[in-house]
Design a protein around this motif. Structure first.
Motif, PDB file in Angstrom:
ATOM      1  N   TYR A  94      66.225  58.426  88.993  1.00 55.97           N
ATOM      2  CA  TYR A  94      66.702  57.283  88.215  1.00 55.97           C
ATOM      3  C   TYR A  94      66.658  55.989  89.018  1.00 55.97           C
ATOM      4  CZ  TYR A  94      67.818  60.068  84.205  1.00 55.97           C
ATOM      5  OH  TYR A  94      67.712  60.878  83.108  1.00 55.97           O
ATOM      6  N   TYR A  95      66.804  56.082  90.333  1.00 54.51           N
ATOM      7  CA  TYR A  95      66.639  54.899  91.167  1.00 54.51           C
ATOM      8  C   TYR A  95      65.216  54.366  91.059  1.00 54.51           C
ATOM      9  CZ  TYR A  95      65.960  52.012  95.264  1.00 54.51           C
ATOM     10  OH  TYR A  95      65.614  50.985  96.117  1.00 54.51           O
ATOM     11  N   PHE A  96      64.228  55.269  91.148  1.00 53.57           N
ATOM     12  CA  PHE A  96      62.831  54.839  91.015  1.00 53.57           C
ATOM     13  C   PHE A  96      62.573  54.275  89.625  1.00 53.57           C
ATOM     14  CE2 PHE A  96      61.541  57.923  94.511  1.00 53.57           C
ATOM     15  CZ  PHE A  96      61.351  56.898  95.424  1.00 53.57           C
ATOM     16  N   LYS A  97      63.155  54.864  88.619  1.00 53.87           N
ATOM     17  CA  LYS A  97      62.924  54.406  87.244  1.00 53.87           C
ATOM     18  C   LYS A  97      63.522  53.003  87.024  1.00 53.87           C
ATOM     19  CE  LYS A  97      62.557  56.037  82.689  1.00 53.87           C
ATOM     20  NZ  LYS A  97      61.258  56.507  82.382  1.00 53.87           N
ATOM     21  N   ARG A  98      64.659  52.731  87.651  1.00 56.35           N
ATOM     22  CA  ARG A  98      65.329  51.450  87.440  1.00 56.35           C
ATOM     23  C   ARG A  98      64.858  50.343  88.366  1.00 56.35           C
ATOM     24  NH1 ARG A  98      71.379  52.490  88.088  1.00 56.35           N
ATOM     25  NH2 ARG A  98      70.924  50.594  89.214  1.00 56.35           N
ATOM     26  N   ASN A 126      53.438  54.592  91.613  1.00 55.25           N
ATOM     27  CA  ASN A 126      53.622  54.812  90.192  1.00 55.25           C
ATOM     28  C   ASN A 126      55.046  55.316  89.954  1.00 55.25           C
ATOM     29  OD1 ASN A 126      53.506  55.484  87.526  1.00 55.25           O
ATOM     30  ND2 ASN A 126      51.563  56.575  87.673  1.00 55.25           N
ATOM     31  N   LYS A 127      55.863  54.485  89.359  1.00 53.57           N
ATOM     32  CA  LYS A 127      57.283  54.810  89.203  1.00 53.57           C
ATOM     33  C   LYS A 127      57.512  55.928  88.200  1.00 53.57           C
ATOM     34  CE  LYS A 127      58.770  50.405  90.702  1.00 53.57           C
ATOM     35  NZ  LYS A 127      59.234  50.695  91.996  1.00 53.57           N
ATOM     36  N   ASP A 128      56.661  56.022  87.182  1.00 51.61           N
ATOM     37  CA  ASP A 128      56.813  57.111  86.229  1.00 51.61           C
ATOM     38  C   ASP A 128      56.521  58.454  86.883  1.00 51.61           C
ATOM     39  OD1 ASP A 128      57.569  55.486  84.105  1.00 51.61           O
ATOM     40  OD2 ASP A 128      55.489  55.088  83.546  1.00 51.61           O
ATOM     41  N   ALA A 129      55.520  58.495  87.750  1.00 56.77           N
ATOM     42  CA  ALA A 129      55.196  59.733  88.458  1.00 56.77           C
ATOM     43  C   ALA A 129      56.311  60.108  89.432  1.00 56.77           C
ATOM     44  CB  ALA A 129      53.873  59.585  89.196  1.00 56.77           C
TER      45      ALA A 129
END
Length: 55
Positions: A48-52, A2-5
């Motif tokens: 931010y890497y995970f978010k992008r 889960n990228k948001d988590a």
């Protein structure tokens, strides 16, 4: 994953690291505070890497 988590947890860890830099500055001096701030910046970058990331 889960990228948001992952983003949220990275930002929480970075916030704690940046807030603790005040205590680290009082305990270990400027060098320790700079390392703590760099650690916080690293976790912000990871978040931010995970978010992008696409997948």
């Amino acid at each position: 994953m889960n990228k948001d988590a992952a983003f949220f947890s990275s930002v929480v860890v970075a916030s704690i690291a940046l807030l603790s830099s005040i205590f680290v500055y009082q305990t270990f001096g400027l060098g320790g505070a700079i390392l703590t701030i760099l650690g916080g910046a690293f976790w912000i970058g990871v978040g931010y890497y995970f978010k992008r990331s696409k997948s």
